[in-house]
Design a protein around this motif. Structure first.
Motif, PDB file in Angstrom:
ATOM      1  N   ARG A   1     -62.162  64.353  27.289  1.00  7.68           N
ATOM      2  CA  ARG A   1     -62.935  63.113  28.046  1.00  7.68           C
ATOM      3  C   ARG A   1     -63.178  63.626  29.698  1.00  7.68           C
ATOM      4  NH1 ARG A   1     -62.920  57.692  26.217  1.00  7.68           N
ATOM      5  NH2 ARG A   1     -62.840  57.182  28.323  1.00  7.68           N
ATOM      6  N   ALA A   2     -61.957  64.599  30.174  1.00  4.16           N
ATOM      7  CA  ALA A   2     -62.275  64.880  31.590  1.00  4.16           C
ATOM      8  C   ALA A   2     -63.169  66.217  31.759  1.00  4.16           C
ATOM      9  CB  ALA A   2     -61.054  64.976  32.091  1.00  4.16           C
ATOM     10  N   PHE A   3     -62.900  67.138  30.536  1.00  2.62           N
ATOM     11  CA  PHE A   3     -63.631  68.765  30.783  1.00  2.62           C
ATOM     12  C   PHE A   3     -64.730  68.812  29.821  1.00  2.62           C
ATOM     13  CE2 PHE A   3     -59.305  69.444  32.634  1.00  2.62           C
ATOM     14  CZ  PHE A   3     -59.672  70.016  33.740  1.00  2.62           C
TER      15      PHE A   3
ATOM     16  N   ARG B   1     -61.300  52.626  46.845  1.00  6.30           N
ATOM     17  CA  ARG B   1     -62.440  53.145  45.916  1.00  6.30           C
ATOM     18  C   ARG B   1     -61.675  53.668  44.660  1.00  6.30           C
ATOM     19  NH1 ARG B   1     -68.278  54.791  47.143  1.00  6.30           N
ATOM     20  NH2 ARG B   1     -68.698  56.027  45.173  1.00  6.30           N
ATOM     21  N   LEU B   2     -61.653  53.002  43.608  1.00  2.53           N
ATOM     22  CA  LEU B   2     -60.855  53.696  42.494  1.00  2.53           C
ATOM     23  C   LEU B   2     -61.462  54.766  41.913  1.00  2.53           C
ATOM     24  CD1 LEU B   2     -59.586  50.547  40.017  1.00  2.53           C
ATOM     25  CD2 LEU B   2     -58.276  52.171  41.491  1.00  2.53           C
ATOM     26  N   THR B   3     -60.619  55.933  41.748  1.00  6.61           N
ATOM     27  CA  THR B   3     -61.219  57.226  41.257  1.00  6.61           C
ATOM     28  C   THR B   3     -61.525  56.927  39.729  1.00  6.61           C
ATOM     29  OG1 THR B   3     -58.751  57.781  40.733  1.00  6.61           O
ATOM     30  CG2 THR B   3     -59.762  58.832  42.588  1.00  6.61           C
ATOM     31  N   PRO B   4     -62.663  57.716  39.249  1.00 11.92           N
ATOM     32  CA  PRO B   4     -63.049  57.249  37.956  1.00 11.92           C
ATOM     33  C   PRO B   4     -62.241  57.741  36.652  1.00 11.92           C
ATOM     34  CG  PRO B   4     -64.724  58.698  39.102  1.00 11.92           C
ATOM     35  CD  PRO B   4     -63.387  58.322  40.043  1.00 11.92           C
ATOM     36  N   THR B   5     -61.575  59.011  37.041  1.00 10.17           N
ATOM     37  CA  THR B   5     -60.629  59.402  35.879  1.00 10.17           C
ATOM     38  C   THR B   5     -59.322  58.550  35.822  1.00 10.17           C
ATOM     39  OG1 THR B   5     -61.461  61.577  36.253  1.00 10.17           O
ATOM     40  CG2 THR B   5     -59.669  61.564  35.109  1.00 10.17           C
ATOM     41  N   ARG B   6     -58.699  58.349  34.744  1.00 11.88           N
ATOM     42  CA  ARG B   6     -57.680  57.503  34.493  1.00 11.88           C
ATOM     43  C   ARG B   6     -56.459  58.439  34.730  1.00 11.88           C
ATOM     44  NH1 ARG B   6     -58.430  55.017  28.775  1.00 11.88           N
ATOM     45  NH2 ARG B   6     -56.131  55.538  28.737  1.00 11.88           N
ATOM     46  N   ARG B   7     -55.549  57.898  34.885  1.00 15.50           N
ATOM     47  CA  ARG B   7     -54.290  58.769  35.182  1.00 15.50           C
ATOM     48  C   ARG B   7     -53.981  59.725  34.015  1.00 15.50           C
ATOM     49  NH1 ARG B   7     -48.235  56.674  35.412  1.00 15.50           N
ATOM     50  NH2 ARG B   7     -48.058  56.655  33.345  1.00 15.50           N
ATOM     51  N   ILE B   8     -53.784  60.960  34.438  1.00 18.35           N
ATOM     52  CA  ILE B   8     -53.663  62.280  33.624  1.00 18.35           C
ATOM     53  C   ILE B   8     -52.196  62.328  33.586  1.00 18.35           C
ATOM     54  CG2 ILE B   8     -53.990  64.704  33.713  1.00 18.35           C
ATOM     55  CD1 ILE B   8     -56.692  63.083  33.671  1.00 18.35           C
ATOM     56  N   MET B   9     -51.871  62.610  31.968  1.00 16.96           N
ATOM     57  CA  MET B   9     -50.705  62.553  31.673  1.00 16.96           C
ATOM     58  C   MET B   9     -50.406  64.157  31.532  1.00 16.96           C
ATOM     59  SD  MET B   9     -49.460  59.430  30.773  1.00 16.96           S
ATOM     60  CE  MET B   9     -48.114  59.636  29.644  1.00 16.96           C
ATOM     61  N   GLY B  10     -49.012  64.557  31.598  1.00 17.94           N
ATOM     62  CA  GLY B  10     -48.734  65.746  31.374  1.00 17.94           C
ATOM     63  C   GLY B  10     -48.667  66.226  29.823  1.00 17.94           C
ATOM     64  N   LEU B  11     -48.421  67.484  29.795  1.00 14.20           N
ATOM     65  CA  LEU B  11     -48.864  68.157  28.463  1.00 14.20           C
ATOM     66  C   LEU B  11     -47.815  67.831  27.262  1.00 14.20           C
ATOM     67  CD1 LEU B  11     -49.936  71.781  29.215  1.00 14.20           C
ATOM     68  CD2 LEU B  11     -51.381  69.676  28.510  1.00 14.20           C
ATOM     69  N   ASP B  12     -46.867  67.027  27.865  1.00 12.26           N
ATOM     70  CA  ASP B  12     -45.620  66.636  27.125  1.00 12.26           C
ATOM     71  C   ASP B  12     -46.093  64.993  26.671  1.00 12.26           C
ATOM     72  OD1 ASP B  12     -45.518  65.107  29.341  1.00 12.26           O
ATOM     73  OD2 ASP B  12     -43.180  65.413  29.787  1.00 12.26           O
ATOM     74  N   GLY B  13     -47.215  64.633  26.959  1.00 15.31           N
ATOM     75  CA  GLY B  13     -47.713  63.450  26.671  1.00 15.31           C
ATOM     76  C   GLY B  13     -46.758  62.162  26.814  1.00 15.31           C
ATOM     77  N   GLN B  14     -45.609  62.463  27.650  1.00 17.41           N
ATOM     78  CA  GLN B  14     -44.747  61.323  27.801  1.00 17.41           C
ATOM     79  C   GLN B  14     -44.768  60.855  29.248  1.00 17.41           C
ATOM     80  OE1 GLN B  14     -42.163  60.675  25.520  1.00 17.41           O
ATOM     81  NE2 GLN B  14     -43.515  62.211  24.375  1.00 17.41           N
ATOM     82  N   ALA B  15     -45.335  61.652  30.107  1.00 20.67           N
ATOM     83  CA  ALA B  15     -45.304  61.316  31.541  1.00 20.67           C
ATOM     84  C   ALA B  15     -46.216  61.700  32.436  1.00 20.67           C
ATOM     85  CB  ALA B  15     -43.961  61.400  32.440  1.00 20.67           C
TER      86      ALA B  15
ATOM     87  N   GLY C   1     -57.556  63.607  39.001  1.00 19.36           N
ATOM     88  CA  GLY C   1     -57.219  62.158  39.471  1.00 19.36           C
ATOM     89  C   GLY C   1     -57.699  62.102  40.898  1.00 19.36           C
ATOM     90  N   ALA C   2     -57.951  63.065  41.817  1.00 17.10           N
ATOM     91  CA  ALA C   2     -58.427  63.172  43.256  1.00 17.10           C
ATOM     92  C   ALA C   2     -59.249  64.063  43.757  1.00 17.10           C
ATOM     93  CB  ALA C   2     -57.014  63.187  44.013  1.00 17.10           C
ATOM     94  N   VAL C   3     -59.143  65.361  43.494  1.00 16.80           N
ATOM     95  CA  VAL C   3     -60.042  66.263  44.339  1.00 16.80           C
ATOM     96  C   VAL C   3     -61.293  66.261  43.789  1.00 16.80           C
ATOM     97  CG1 VAL C   3     -60.253  68.738  44.897  1.00 16.80           C
ATOM     98  CG2 VAL C   3     -58.064  67.500  44.898  1.00 16.80           C
ATOM     99  N   ARG C   4     -61.388  66.315  42.536  1.00 19.21           N
ATOM    100  CA  ARG C   4     -63.018  66.439  41.889  1.00 19.21           C
ATOM    101  C   ARG C   4     -63.661  65.143  42.455  1.00 19.21           C
ATOM    102  NH1 ARG C   4     -64.139  67.689  35.600  1.00 19.21           N
ATOM    103  NH2 ARG C   4     -63.514  65.314  35.206  1.00 19.21           N
TER     104      ARG C   4
ATOM    105  N   VAL D   1     -58.538  55.996  45.801  1.00 19.61           N
ATOM    106  CA  VAL D   1     -57.054  55.899  45.367  1.00 19.61           C
ATOM    107  C   VAL D   1     -57.092  55.853  43.643  1.00 19.61           C
ATOM    108  CG1 VAL D   1     -56.096  54.960  47.421  1.00 19.61           C
ATOM    109  CG2 VAL D   1     -57.119  53.513  45.593  1.00 19.61           C
ATOM    110  N   GLY D   2     -56.104  56.267  43.143  1.00 17.20           N
ATOM    111  CA  GLY D   2     -55.866  56.062  41.690  1.00 17.20           C
ATOM    112  C   GLY D   2     -55.002  54.639  41.699  1.00 17.20           C
TER     113      GLY D   2
END
Ligand code: SF4
Length: 324
Positions: free
Chosen positions: A241-243, A176-190, A21-24, A143-144
């Motif tokens: 899509r990210a990796f 400047r919007l980061t190209p990767t969308r919000r990354i959800m946790g492995l629970d797929g909930q949040a 979401g940011a560092v890459r 920013v996201g």
């Protein structure tokens, strides 16, 4: 020349949500824009903390940023508290920022609701954020989507100070919007977050990452291997899509929709592509952990470079304000 400022809290090791979401994005931007990357330890002390832990977490964060690809020859990487001009400019901005504007900030309202006694630093946090960015007269902040609102206060501070003391001096920084969308946790909930415990650490080893990926939530409608799935609602697909390379991403979508493979197979492919990107990062982190003197030297250089810019800004600001 365009200039960006990015800040990150010293939360210790990064997780892949922070990375994607940011560092890459910062790693890519450092090749095209003058970049200031700051570990914002002053922001981390508004809540109770243990000094030795903060010191360790700050060091770990710097190591992880360097391992992830921040190049100290290209970007200015430094720790906020080594550049005292941040707090000096924050004080100046405090004197022109209406209290009501700070009290309306969602983050303040949420934190204040959870605590009996709230430190003034929590209320003034966005003012320090404005000082962080404007001290370097940065015109761009990566920013996201969910952070655009925070930048508006910085823009307002710049407008207000400029109108009062020196028209046009501070730029109104653009998101400047980061190209990767919000990354959800492995629970797929949040959203992936350390406090929820649904993360994959950037420096976790191959086996530990697989132990987390294997049970991770996928398309809930796909109960049996023979059920076709919908990759668009599956978090594993988002991670592909990210990796993963483009042809693999296409292949995943086809295999998923046609029930051509099971989710475990799909996750194994993802795991392989994650490893390809993360193993070199882990190796670099190990090398840096073994060379604390080198990290210290990088931070010393970064602070000196940041201070050179910060001192010019403060000299000019004091001049405009009759403080010289
Ligand atoms: Fe998700 Fe892959 Fe399973 Fe489809 S096959 S639901 S993309 S894990």
């Amino acid at each position: 020349m365009p200039r960006i400022f990015s800040g990150i809290q010293p939360s210790g090791e990064l997780h892949i949500g922070n990375y994607l979401g940011a560092v890459r994005n910062w790693v890519n931007l450092q090749h095209e824009i003058e970049s200031f990357i700051c570990v914002v330890d002053y922001h981390a002390i508004t809540l109770p903390y243990v000094p030795a832990d903060l010191r360790r977490r700050t060091h770990e964060m710097v190591v992880t940023l360097l391992a992830a690809g921040i190049d100290p020859e290209r970007a200015t990487l430094f720790v906020q508290s080594r550049v005292p001009e941040h707090t000096e400019l924050a004080w100046i901005f405090n004197t022109i920022t209406p209290l009501g504007e700070l009290e309306r900030q969602t983050q303040f309202k949420e934190k204040a609701a959870r605590q009996e006694s709230v430190a003034a630093g929590i209320l003034n946090y966005p003012v320090l954020q404005a000082a962080d960015i404007l001290l370097y007269r940065a015109d761009t902040v990566p920013v996201g989507e969910d952070q655009i609102q925070h930048l508006e206060l910085t823009r307002e501070v710049a407008r207000r100070w400029n109108a009062r003391f020196a028209e046009g001096y501070f730029p109104e920084p653009q998101p400047r919007l980061t190209p990767t969308r919000r990354i959800m946790g492995l629970d797929g909930q949040a959203k992936m977050s350390k406090s929820i415990g649904n993360t994959v650490g950037l420096l976790e080893d191959t086996a530990a990452i697989w132990d987390k990926l294997r049970p991770a939530v996928t398309d809930p409608a796909r109960v049996r291997k023979t059920d076709p799935g919908n990759p668009d609602v599956c978090n594993i697909y988002q991670l592909h899509r990210a990796f993963s390379p483009a042809d693999t991403i296409d292949h995943v979508a086809v295999q998923c929709r046609s029930a051509g493979w099971g989710c475990i197979e799909c996750k194994k492919v993802l795991h392989g592509h994650m490893d390809a990107e993360l193993v070199p990062i882990r190796r670099r982190a190990e090398e840096l952990v073994a060379a604390p003197g080198r990290v210290h030297e990088i931070l010393g250089d970064g602070a000196a470079r940041a201070r050179n810019v910060a001192q010019v800004t403060m000299r000019e600001v004091r001049g405009f304000m009759g403080l010289d």
